[in-house]
Design an enzyme around this catalytic site. Structure first.
Site, PDB file in Angstrom:
ATOM      1  N   GLU A  68       0.706  -1.048  -0.033  1.00 47.50           N
ATOM      2  CA  GLU A  68      -0.071  -0.066   0.022  1.00 47.50           C
ATOM      3  C   GLU A  68       0.787   1.096   0.087  1.00 47.50           C
ATOM      4  O   GLU A  68       0.524   2.256  -0.751  1.00 47.50           O
ATOM      5  CB  GLU A  68      -1.058   0.156   1.205  1.00 47.50           C
ATOM      6  CG  GLU A  68      -2.005  -1.048   1.322  1.00 47.50           C
ATOM      7  CD  GLU A  68      -1.653  -2.209   2.018  1.00 47.50           C
ATOM      8  OE1 GLU A  68      -2.399  -3.263   2.344  1.00 47.50           O
ATOM      9  OE2 GLU A  68      -0.296  -2.602   2.086  1.00 47.50           O
ATOM     10  N   PRO A 273      11.770 -14.147   0.493  1.00 47.51           N
ATOM     11  CA  PRO A 273      10.613 -14.623   1.336  1.00 47.51           C
ATOM     12  C   PRO A 273       9.787 -13.042   1.709  1.00 47.51           C
ATOM     13  O   PRO A 273      10.224 -12.027   1.751  1.00 47.51           O
ATOM     14  CB  PRO A 273      11.473 -14.950   2.830  1.00 47.51           C
ATOM     15  CG  PRO A 273      12.539 -14.236   2.637  1.00 47.51           C
ATOM     16  CD  PRO A 273      12.727 -14.500   1.214  1.00 47.51           C
ATOM     17  N   ARG A 274       8.275 -13.189   1.877  1.00 52.90           N
ATOM     18  CA  ARG A 274       7.853 -11.994   2.256  1.00 52.90           C
ATOM     19  C   ARG A 274       8.205 -11.364   3.439  1.00 52.90           C
ATOM     20  O   ARG A 274       8.177 -10.147   3.617  1.00 52.90           O
ATOM     21  CB  ARG A 274       6.257 -12.342   2.474  1.00 52.90           C
ATOM     22  CG  ARG A 274       5.211 -11.155   2.546  1.00 52.90           C
ATOM     23  CD  ARG A 274       5.062 -10.173   1.545  1.00 52.90           C
ATOM     24  NE  ARG A 274       4.117  -9.232   2.069  1.00 52.90           N
ATOM     25  CZ  ARG A 274       3.873  -8.118   0.941  1.00 52.90           C
ATOM     26  NH1 ARG A 274       4.570  -8.233  -0.143  1.00 52.90           N
ATOM     27  NH2 ARG A 274       2.879  -7.411   1.553  1.00 52.90           N
ATOM     28  N   GLY A 315      14.078  -4.308   0.573  1.00 54.57           N
ATOM     29  CA  GLY A 315      14.151  -3.205  -0.427  1.00 54.57           C
ATOM     30  C   GLY A 315      14.820  -3.616  -1.755  1.00 54.57           C
ATOM     31  O   GLY A 315      15.307  -2.687  -2.257  1.00 54.57           O
ATOM     32  N   GLU A 316      14.920  -4.852  -2.014  1.00 53.72           N
ATOM     33  CA  GLU A 316      15.828  -5.366  -3.093  1.00 53.72           C
ATOM     34  C   GLU A 316      15.296  -6.086  -4.077  1.00 53.72           C
ATOM     35  O   GLU A 316      15.672  -6.687  -4.984  1.00 53.72           O
ATOM     36  CB  GLU A 316      17.148  -6.046  -2.619  1.00 53.72           C
ATOM     37  CG  GLU A 316      18.087  -5.336  -1.785  1.00 53.72           C
ATOM     38  CD  GLU A 316      19.321  -5.984  -1.432  1.00 53.72           C
ATOM     39  OE1 GLU A 316      20.444  -5.411  -1.933  1.00 53.72           O
ATOM     40  OE2 GLU A 316      19.404  -7.358  -0.779  1.00 53.72           O
ATOM     41  N   ASN A 340       1.149  -8.544  -5.240  1.00 58.16           N
ATOM     42  CA  ASN A 340       1.187  -7.510  -6.503  1.00 58.16           C
ATOM     43  C   ASN A 340       2.023  -8.029  -7.485  1.00 58.16           C
ATOM     44  O   ASN A 340       3.324  -8.247  -7.488  1.00 58.16           O
ATOM     45  CB  ASN A 340       1.628  -6.072  -5.839  1.00 58.16           C
ATOM     46  CG  ASN A 340       1.987  -5.097  -7.091  1.00 58.16           C
ATOM     47  OD1 ASN A 340       1.385  -5.214  -8.103  1.00 58.16           O
ATOM     48  ND2 ASN A 340       2.342  -3.943  -6.761  1.00 58.16           N
ATOM     49  N   PRO A 341       1.654  -8.244  -8.807  1.00 59.54           N
ATOM     50  CA  PRO A 341       2.375  -8.824  -9.895  1.00 59.54           C
ATOM     51  C   PRO A 341       3.045  -7.567 -10.566  1.00 59.54           C
ATOM     52  O   PRO A 341       3.715  -7.926 -11.562  1.00 59.54           O
ATOM     53  CB  PRO A 341       1.413  -9.470 -10.747  1.00 59.54           C
ATOM     54  CG  PRO A 341       0.105  -8.724 -10.508  1.00 59.54           C
ATOM     55  CD  PRO A 341       0.096  -8.326  -9.299  1.00 59.54           C
ATOM     56  N   GLU A 343       5.051  -5.369  -9.873  1.00 54.49           N
ATOM     57  CA  GLU A 343       6.524  -4.910  -9.903  1.00 54.49           C
ATOM     58  C   GLU A 343       7.190  -5.739 -10.719  1.00 54.49           C
ATOM     59  O   GLU A 343       8.305  -5.241 -11.377  1.00 54.49           O
ATOM     60  CB  GLU A 343       6.775  -5.229  -8.193  1.00 54.49           C
ATOM     61  CG  GLU A 343       6.146  -4.154  -7.543  1.00 54.49           C
ATOM     62  CD  GLU A 343       5.775  -4.293  -5.910  1.00 54.49           C
ATOM     63  OE1 GLU A 343       5.706  -3.383  -5.216  1.00 54.49           O
ATOM     64  OE2 GLU A 343       6.334  -5.512  -5.495  1.00 54.49           O
TER      65      GLU A 343
END
Length: 436
Positions: A68, A273-274, A315-316, A340-341, A343
């Site tokens: 978000e 991993p998330r 962040g990578e 989200n696809p 990205e």
């Protein structure tokens, strides 16, 4: 807005949150121990600010977590450019999102953690920041925060709203509660037709459909130095990425790797991993499967014998998408409902996903319809799909090009959302009176 009486459900909720307040310190300590809270900023969760309110008009935007908050960055920049002297406050609830916002928010914007949904914490937060407009992103409804903002006569907007069939079903058990919350928003803008229909069914009045802000988000950044460091380690090895994975999906990715290893002995599987904090546990699980694992968070490089590169850092994502042409979207082999696809698509990656998609059902359908995504039912089917793409460069690049084309189209959602929000900002004289 101040005249709307709270529903019985809301009154009960407010009483309940007051009753459990003695447990809040224990909750925060437990979350801190699990790495889910920032110990230096715990006071923000109680509504105590760690920054001063800047002078002038201020718009507050709240997004639950990483997805978000990243989706609103273009909107934040456009708001700042549109209103001289404006400041934007962004709140989120996760450590990961806070770190990303610290790096990516433009000048004129600042970040705080959202207060826990207790009446006193919410009032303290709002009394300090005194926003001229409050904007909720997607689907996180905090009743006390919404009610308190409404009672203080702060205009409320719900943008890029998303509500799944499951969430809508749950809310139908408390129709007056959800209808009362939705009625406090002066503006509701849904990101897709299905969400708009569900919001109307739950009692929202007019619901606009401007498009999905995530469609307009800029590509993720890629660190040039890190790319130059990793790319030679990989060389010409075939690579695929399992992104935003949840528990159980890492072992599935390991099974896929083992199934393909005989045909592609130099295959490299990158797992992102998330929740990066799970890195050590994931590495141990994959090692027990007999796989050679290197952990990015531990400073490991990619050696010729590395089979799994565990990208357990923050962040990578852009870096890893830039190193592969095949991406499996996680959260689709469990009950998460997908991620989200867009990205990965902006990097021209061919997309694969499992059956669970309720968070992005329309979006996934759009990518499938464009020939940019294939759906698989389990790890065996995922292995077969990756094998086909590794064997067929033409099809792999065709899918990647289709994904990039769809993800790069300007949907106009940001511009339409900006115009609607600007219309809600009070006139200058009213703002001055509000802050006097």
């Amino acid at each position: 807005m101040t005249g709307k009486a709270p529903s019985l459900g809301l009154l009960c909720y407010r009483a309940m949150t007051r009753a459990v307040s003695p447990l809040v310190p224990l909750l925060l300590r437990r979350r801190e121990a699990r790495g889910k809270e920032d110990p230096a900023r715990l006071c923000e969760r109680l509504g105590v600010p760690t920054q001063d309110r800047p002078e002038g008009p201020l718009v507050w935007l709240h997004g639950a977590s990483v997805g978000e908050s990243l989706s609103i960055l273009p909107l934040v920049s456009r708001l700042l450019a549109a209103v001289p002297g404006l400041h934007v406050l962004v709140t989120t609830g996760t450590v990961t999102s806070a770190k990303l916002m610290a790096d990516r928010l433009p000048a004129g914007a600042l970040h705080q953690y959202v207060p826990l949904d207790h009446p006193d914490y919410c009032a303290r937060f709002l009394d300090h920041w005194r926003p001229d407009l409050a904007v909720w992103i997607e689907s996180e409804f905090w009743p006390n925060l919404i009610f308190t903002a409404s009672r203080k006569d702060i205009p409320l907007a719900l943008v890029n709203a998303r509500i799944t069939a499951r969430s809508a079903h749950n809310w139908r058990h408390a129709p007056a509660f959800i209808a009362g919350l939705l009625s406090r928003f002066s503006l509701i803008m849904a990101q897709d037709r299905a969400s708009a229909a569900r919001l109307r069914e739950l009692g929202a009045g007019k619901v606009l459909e401007p498009g999905n802000l995530k469609h307009d988000a800029p590509p993720l950044s890629v660190g040039e130095a890190e790319h130059a460091h990793l790319a030679p380690m990989i060389g010409t090895r075939p690579v695929w990425v399992a992104t935003n994975t949840h528990e159980g999906e890492e072992s599935a990715a390991g099974e896929v790797h083992k199934a393909l290893a005989s045909s592609y002995p130099d295959l490299l599987t990158i797992i992102v991993p998330r929740h990066p904090a799970r890195g050590p546990a994931i590495a141990a699980e994959l090692a027990e499967m007999g796989l050679a694992v290197a952990r990015r968070a531990a400073g490991d490089g990619i050696a010729p014998g590395t089979e799994i590169y565990l990208a357990d850092t923050l962040g990578e994502l852009g870096l890893f998408y830039s190193l592969s042409e095949i991406v499996f979207v996680g959260g689709t082999f469990d009950s998460t409902g997908g991620h989200n696809p867009f990205e990965a698509a902006r990097f021209a990656c061919a997309l694969l996903a499992g059956p669970s998609d309720f968070n992005f059902a329309e979006t996934f359908a759009d990518f499938e319809g464009a020939g940019a995504m294939r759906r698989v039912g389990d790890a065996a089917a995922l292995a077969a799909a990756i094998r086909r793409l590794l064997d067929d460069e033409t099809e792999r690049k065709r899918m990647g090009a289709a994904a990039k084309r769809l993800a790069s189209e300007d949907s106009g959602a940001t511009e339409r959302t900006l115009e609607a929000l600007l219309a809600l900002l009070p006139p200058a004289r009213k703002r001055e009176a509000h802050h006097a």
